[in-house]
Each structure stands twice: as structure tokens, then as C-alpha cells.
Design a protein around this motif. Structure first.
Motif, PDB file in Angstrom:
ATOM      1  N   GLU A 172       0.634  -1.168   0.110  1.00  0.00           N
ATOM      2  CA  GLU A 172       0.079  -0.582   0.100  1.00  0.00           C
ATOM      3  C   GLU A 172       0.868   1.369   0.156  1.00  0.00           C
ATOM      4  OE1 GLU A 172      -4.873  -0.636   2.658  1.00  0.00           O
ATOM      5  OE2 GLU A 172      -2.391  -0.137   3.430  1.00  0.00           O
ATOM      6  N   SER A 173       0.854   2.075  -0.911  1.00  0.00           N
ATOM      7  CA  SER A 173       0.847   4.073  -0.290  1.00  0.00           C
ATOM      8  C   SER A 173       0.129   4.331   0.747  1.00  0.00           C
ATOM      9  CB  SER A 173       0.804   4.210  -1.736  1.00  0.00           C
ATOM     10  OG  SER A 173      -0.770   4.505  -2.073  1.00  0.00           O
ATOM     11  N   THR A 176      -3.434   4.893   0.515  1.00  0.00           N
ATOM     12  CA  THR A 176      -4.063   4.076   0.126  1.00  0.00           C
ATOM     13  C   THR A 176      -4.395   3.621   2.285  1.00  0.00           C
ATOM     14  OG1 THR A 176      -3.376   3.245  -2.391  1.00  0.00           O
ATOM     15  CG2 THR A 176      -4.669   2.049  -1.245  1.00  0.00           C
ATOM     16  N   ALA A 224      -5.950   3.097  -6.641  1.00  0.00           N
ATOM     17  CA  ALA A 224      -4.443   3.849  -5.814  1.00  0.00           C
ATOM     18  C   ALA A 224      -3.271   3.779  -7.018  1.00  0.00           C
ATOM     19  CB  ALA A 224      -4.376   2.608  -5.487  1.00  0.00           C
ATOM     20  N   ASP A 227       2.805   4.517  -5.732  1.00  0.00           N
ATOM     21  CA  ASP A 227       3.416   5.492  -5.053  1.00  0.00           C
ATOM     22  C   ASP A 227       4.477   5.791  -4.689  1.00  0.00           C
ATOM     23  OD1 ASP A 227       4.003   5.770  -2.660  1.00  0.00           O
ATOM     24  OD2 ASP A 227       4.721   4.481  -1.477  1.00  0.00           O
ATOM     25  N   GLU A 228       4.763   7.225  -4.815  1.00  0.00           N
ATOM     26  CA  GLU A 228       5.632   7.861  -5.162  1.00  0.00           C
ATOM     27  C   GLU A 228       7.303   7.794  -4.037  1.00  0.00           C
ATOM     28  OE1 GLU A 228       7.101  12.698  -4.372  1.00  0.00           O
ATOM     29  OE2 GLU A 228       5.917  12.594  -5.634  1.00  0.00           O
ATOM     30  N   VAL A 229       8.445   7.519  -4.285  1.00  0.00           N
ATOM     31  CA  VAL A 229       9.377   6.903  -3.130  1.00  0.00           C
ATOM     32  C   VAL A 229      10.341   7.333  -3.216  1.00  0.00           C
ATOM     33  CG1 VAL A 229      10.587   4.910  -2.991  1.00  0.00           C
ATOM     34  CG2 VAL A 229       8.348   4.823  -3.278  1.00  0.00           C
ATOM     35  N   SER A 244       8.362   5.482   1.107  1.00  0.00           N
ATOM     36  CA  SER A 244       7.100   6.723   0.390  1.00  0.00           C
ATOM     37  C   SER A 244       7.105   7.974   1.182  1.00  0.00           C
ATOM     38  CB  SER A 244       6.072   6.280   0.824  1.00  0.00           C
ATOM     39  OG  SER A 244       6.070   4.485   0.723  1.00  0.00           O
ATOM     40  N   THR A 245       7.150   8.642   0.411  1.00  0.00           N
ATOM     41  CA  THR A 245       6.874  10.301   0.551  1.00  0.00           C
ATOM     42  C   THR A 245       5.797  10.801   1.400  1.00  0.00           C
ATOM     43  OG1 THR A 245       6.269  11.267  -1.692  1.00  0.00           O
ATOM     44  CG2 THR A 245       8.570  11.463  -1.714  1.00  0.00           C
ATOM     45  N   GLY A 246       4.357   9.970   1.090  1.00  0.00           N
ATOM     46  CA  GLY A 246       3.451  10.364   1.427  1.00  0.00           C
ATOM     47  C   GLY A 246       2.283  11.023   0.478  1.00  0.00           C
ATOM     48  N   ARG A 262       5.196  13.918   6.582  1.00  0.00           N
ATOM     49  CA  ARG A 262       6.265  12.267   7.203  1.00  0.00           C
ATOM     50  C   ARG A 262       6.728  12.324   8.436  1.00  0.00           C
ATOM     51  NH1 ARG A 262       9.687   9.942   2.679  1.00  0.00           N
ATOM     52  NH2 ARG A 262      11.158  11.553   4.575  1.00  0.00           N
ATOM     53  N   TYR A 275       2.635   9.225   8.580  1.00  0.00           N
ATOM     54  CA  TYR A 275       1.934   9.609   7.426  1.00  0.00           C
ATOM     55  C   TYR A 275       0.875  10.264   8.094  1.00  0.00           C
ATOM     56  CZ  TYR A 275       5.649   7.216   4.824  1.00  0.00           C
ATOM     57  OH  TYR A 275       6.861   6.702   3.860  1.00  0.00           O
TER      58      TYR A 275
END
Length: 362
Positions: A172-173, A176, A224, A227-229, A244-246, A262, A275
């Protein structure tokens, strides 16, 4: 409560294993001395003696296998290493080694050997707690009410108020996970999520009178975005920490979800990352969503739901009614955003440390 319970289980498991082993020896000794088949192998013929010996050997083997199986089962139930921590493991360029003391699938206690900032001295007793990253969500309904739970927690004296929250599941992000937790605990979500849900379910099965929690979970997972990482170097050039950046992707196109940042729970001891999110204008996604009658999913906790005005929420924060610092911080950040105390450009940039006062870096 879990760590204390697991420690007790480990102690019970250690003593239980020793007792089982002793019982194994005693039973075997008693069987071999009490059973007349073992101690009084007498008969009138060699064939009878041979048959008795074979039967006794089989009995001993079966008994040994049975006790061994019981011991293995007991060890698996109580051994802290029988559960594997499912979160990320923290390392950086100062980490020399890591020794695990105990773990569950949600948390792990380690001793790190860490190089000091001066690059010369070394700490070999750096206690570090890994915990699966989590989300907290402040939910404000379309009527402007803030939702908070009143409940009891193992490490908090008395009762406390809390927001929606929970661990981020594998794959999951953070966003999400935040949407799923709000659905599971309150039956609420954003207008955009409701619209997507109705469109997807109607296309799949035709017109429906209402949506179920499982249907809405499917919608949340299916819609979804990637995800940005962020990647961070470690002391091992072949490894890096991916976190994850969130941030809320631009293609999300959902103005009611606000990312508040975060944050590391404990700066030197870890305990996972939090987050924080704000959901504005929340609407029911399923029947009875957002009411006291909604049957929440997830943790089986005894809690009551409260609907608070903005002034009541300010009073609760000022009076320390949110007893965990992560909860208090998430509510305070939400109120700052809603009162324009947090510039719009800062939303989504707290994790990078780019916001200071009324200005944003970058």
C-alpha cells in the motif's frame, strides 16, 4: 500491550519447553520401568520375546515422535523469531551492524552498532525499535464536524481521544492506507472516491442501491496511483532505504485529501514513520457510514465516537485530551491548515523540511 504480552509468552515458552523436555524424560523413564512389557520380557518361546521387543521399540519411537512434535509446536508458538517483522529495516551511512533481540510481524527490537558523528568513536549499545509505518487521519464531515474516538490504550493512563489510524499494509501507499482506514473505521471517504465507486460497480454489475465495504475497498485498491518513493544511502553501497513520500499524486484529482507530512516517531530510537492526513468534506461510502451505528472493521477495540465542532476540537487539543503526541500533532496540523496557518505551498513539503514559518523553501 503486545510487547509485554509477547515477553510473557516468551518467558512462558522458555519454561514450558524445559518442562516438556523434562516430562519427555520422565515419561520415557516411567514407561520403561512401569510397563511390564518393557521390564519383564519373559515368555516361553524366542518368537514371543522377539515380538514383544519389536512392539516395545515401536511404542518408544511413537512416543518420542509425539513428544518431539509437541515441543516443536510449543517452540513455534512462543519463539519471538517465529514471526518475521514485515516492515522496512532502518540503516544509514553510520550503521555498522544490527542484532535483533525480538520481533513480531508489526515491530522489532534491535541493538545497533553505530559510528558517532565524529567518525571515530562507536556506540555498540544503540537500542532501536522498528515498527511498521502508520497513518493518522483527521476526518471532517461535510457538515463541518471533526470525528474523534474515545478509548483506552495499554500505555496511556485513563481514556484518550484519537483520530483514525493504523499500520500501512504491504504493497500500500500511505494515501491508500489512509483511505482504507477511514472506510474500515468510519464507513466514510471523499466525494471523489464515492463517485469512482459508483461508476466502477455500476459498470461491473449494473445499478445498485448501495455499496458494500468490500466493494469500496476494491475501488480504493484499483484506483490507487503509483507510490512516490525516496531513496536514502546506507553504509552498504549495495543497499539503500526506500521510503514513501506520502505525497498525493497530481492525477489523484481529489481536493478533499490533504497530506500534512511524514514524521519520524522517535528521532534516535526509530519506532516507524507516521504519515498524517486530513480528509475534508467526508461523506458516507456505505450504509450508516459516519454514524455511531456503523460497525467498524479491523481492530476489536472498545471505543465511542464523538462529533466535535471546531471550537470543541481546539479545546480538546488545548486540554491535552489527545494523549499520544502523534495524534495531537496530526490534529494540530489539520487545524493549522483549515485556519490558513499553513501556507498552501507547504502542503506535501513538510517531509522534506522545506517549510519554515510563512515561507517555503525550494
Amino acid at each position: 500491550m503486545a510487547p509485554h504480552g509477547q515477553m510473557n509468552q516468551r518467558r512462558r515458552g522458555a519454561s514450558g519447553t524445559a518442562s516438556t523436555t523434562q516430562l519427555h524424560d520422565n515419561n520415557l523413564h516411567e514407561t520403561m520401568n512401569i510397563d511390564p512389557t518393557f521390564t519383564n520380557l519373559r515368555g516361553n518361546s524366542a518368537n514371543s520375546n522377539l515380538l514383544s521387543r519389536k512392539r516395545n521399540i515401536v511404542y518408544v519411537l511413537l512416543l518420542s515422535l509425539f513428544i518431539l512434535g509437541c515441543m516443536t509446536t510449543a517452540n513455534n508458538r512462543t519463539d519471538p523469531h517465529s514471526q518475521v517483522y514485515r516492515g522496512i529495516s532502518w540503516l544509514n551511512e553510520r550503521t555498522i551492524s544490527v542484532k535483533t533481540l525480538g520481533q513480531t510481524k508489526f515491530a522489532r527490537c534491535d541493538i545497533h552498532t553505530v559510528r558517532n558523528e565524529d567518525g571515530k568513536s562507536v556506540f555498540d549499545d544503540w537500542l532501536f525499535l522498528e515498527e511498521v509505518n502508520a497513518v493518522n487521519v483527521v476526518v471532517q464531515t461535510a457538515q463541518g464536524k471533526f470525528i474523534a474516538f474515545e478509548q483506552q490504550k495499554y500505555a496511556i493512563p485513563g481514556k484518550t481521544l484519537s483520530p483514525v489510524g493504523g499500520f500501512i499494509d504491504a504493497g500500500e501507499s500511505p494515501l491508500t492506507a489512509a483511505k482504507r482506514e477511514v472506510l474500515e473505521e468510519l464507513g466514510l471517504g471523499s466525494k471523489a472516491t464515492l463517485t469512482k465507486g459508483l461508476q466502477m460497480i455500476t459498470t461491473a454489475v449494473g445499478a445498485v442501491d448501495f455499496l458494500t465495504v468490500q466493494q469500496m475497498k476494491h475501488v480504493i485498491m484499483q484506483t490507487a496511483h503509483p507510490d512516490e518513493v525516496e531513496s536514502f544511502p546506507t553504509s552498504n553501497p549495495s543497499k539503500e532505504i526506500r521510503l514513501s513520500t506520502g505525497n498525493i499524486p497530481k492525477m489523484e484529482n481529489d481536493p478533499d485529501w490533504i497530506f500534512l507530512g511524514r514524521y519520524r516517531t522517535a528521532a534516535n530510537r526509530g519506532a516507524g514513520f507516521l504519515y498524517s492526513y486530513l480528509l475534508k468534506n467526508a461523506v458516507p461510502l456505505v450504509p450508516e457510514g459516519g454514524t455511531a451505528q456503523y460497525m467498524s472493521e479491523g481492530d476489536d477495540e472498545n471505543q465511542s465516537i464523538s462529533f466535535l465542532s471546531l471550537d470543541q476540537m481546539m479545546e480538546m487539543i488545548s486540554n491535552g485530551r489527545f494523549q499520544e503526541v502523534k495524534w495531537a500533532a496530526t490534529f494540530a496540523l489539520s487545524l493549522l491548515h483549515l485556519r490558513d496557518g499553513m501556507p498552501g505551498c507547504c502542503v506535501g513539503q513538510q517531509s522534506a523540511g522545506l517549510c519554515f514559518g510563512d515561507k517555503c523553501g525550494g
